[in-house]
Enzyme design. Structure first.
Site, short mmCIF file in Angstrom:
data_model
loop_
_atom_site.label_atom_id
_atom_site.label_comp_id
_atom_site.label_asym_id
_atom_site.label_seq_id
_atom_site.Cartn_x
_atom_site.Cartn_y
_atom_site.Cartn_z
N THR A 1 0.74 -0.89 -0.16
CA THR A 1 -0.06 -0.09 0.00
C THR A 1 0.86 0.97 -0.11
O THR A 1 0.65 2.54 -0.77
CB THR A 1 -0.47 0.42 0.93
OG1 THR A 1 -1.51 -1.69 1.02
CG2 THR A 1 -1.42 1.00 1.30
N THR B 1 1.24 -4.49 4.45
CA THR B 1 0.66 -4.56 5.79
C THR B 1 0.02 -5.90 5.82
O THR B 1 0.10 -6.58 6.65
CB THR B 1 0.21 -3.32 6.65
OG1 THR B 1 -1.42 -3.70 5.26
CG2 THR B 1 0.17 -1.88 6.20
#
Length: 308
Positions: A14, A93
């Site tokens: 991300t 993540t």
């Protein structure tokens, strides 16, 4: 004094994502920007010599053994260079805690390897990636730092304890009962606990080609659990099974029986808890060995054990 050299290895995630709108923090495409581009938005690099290298470009939900092996090899290469103070890895993540645990298991480095990422894409009006990356660089350059850690939202978490606990908040990571190793405050490290240490379980040089890594799967205990999934996985060639039990690693009798049969047939079985905090307390009556880490980390440990 010569600048401390930090090598930043990019793997996507991300932090390298793009969305069509700066107001969109969820409808983005991960792994779009290169690691060199990410560094352009980071302040506080004075006194550091930073070198960037792209190891992979992937949404971390798609992380695989080949990338893990390559990443470990790149880390080992750079850590062996005398002038390199530490390594930073930009990472998605979703599987960051798994990669951190894997790297600590095979490297147990005397220098810091720091994983970081973001909950918002790089195009967000309030992107969190630049600050996380600046904090990770500060930790990688900190005198005395060692081992593999995750830096996120101003906190430093050890690879053994770290877990992603929230799907959306910026402070998505925690260390459970153990608590963080340190905090980064205005670029300065406030250490609370000792750095991860130890010797590598296997070492990078002893990793088999990723295609040959033993297959280990995870099953979970729940109300009405049966042994059907266990028997199917064993029949399909799984060499190891990790079961996330309820509470203190407790198991439905039907699931436990299937796991005992698998163990008797030569399949390695490890038992942990599906609870977010705490660890299984073993008893004298246990018939399935318990481990103290989460199911995803127990799986990595068992893969490495079976590899040899």
């Amino acid at each position: 004094m010569a600048a401390r050299k930090i090598v930043v290895l990019g793997t996507g995630g991300t932090i390298a994502g793009r969305a069509a709108s700066a107001a969109d923090n969820v409808g983005y495409q991960a792994a779009q920007l290169g690691v060199a581009e990410l560094l352009q938005g980071v302040t506080g690099l004075a006194g550091l010599q930073v070198e960037a290298e792209q190891v992979a470009q992937v949404d971390s939900k798609d992380m695989d053994f080949a990338i893990w092996a390559a990443l470990a090899q790149h880390c080992a290469h750079w850590l062996a260079q005398e002038e390199v103070a530490g390594v930073v890895v930009t990472h998605g993540t979703d599987t960051m805690e798994e990669t951190a645990f894997f790297l600590q298991s095979v490297l147990a480095p005397a220098k810091p390897v720091v994983l970081t990422g973001a909950m918002r894409p790089a195009t967000s009006a309030l992107a969190d990636g630049p600050q996380n990356l600046a904090d990770a660089l500060a930790v990688a350059a900190a005198p005395g730092a060692q081992g593999v850690s995750v830096v996120f939202a101003g906190a430093v978490h050890g690879a053994h304890d770290v877990a992603k606990l929230h799907n959306y908040r910026l402070d998505a990571f925690g260390s459970g009962d153990a608590g963080p190793l340190a905090y980064i405050e205005e670029g300065r490290l406030r250490q609370l606990r000792a750095w991860p240490a130890g010797t590598p379980q296997r070492g990078v040089a002893n990793l088999r080609p990723p295609a040959d890594w033993p297959r280990v799967e995870i099953v979970m205990n729940h109300a009405g659990a049966t042994g059907a999934m266990v028997r199917a996985l064993v029949a399909d060639g799984a060499r190891g099974l990790v079961v996330a039990g309820t509470g203190n690693g407790t198991l439905h009798h039907a699931l436990e029986q299937a796991l005992l049969e698998a163990q008797q047939a030569g399949v390695a079985v490890r038992r942990t808890t599906r609870c977010a905090q705490g660890q299984v307390i073993a008893t004298a009556n246990d018939r399935l060995p318990a481990v103290e880490v989460s199911a995803v980390k127990a799986r990595i440990g068992l893969i490495l054990a079976l590899m040899h």
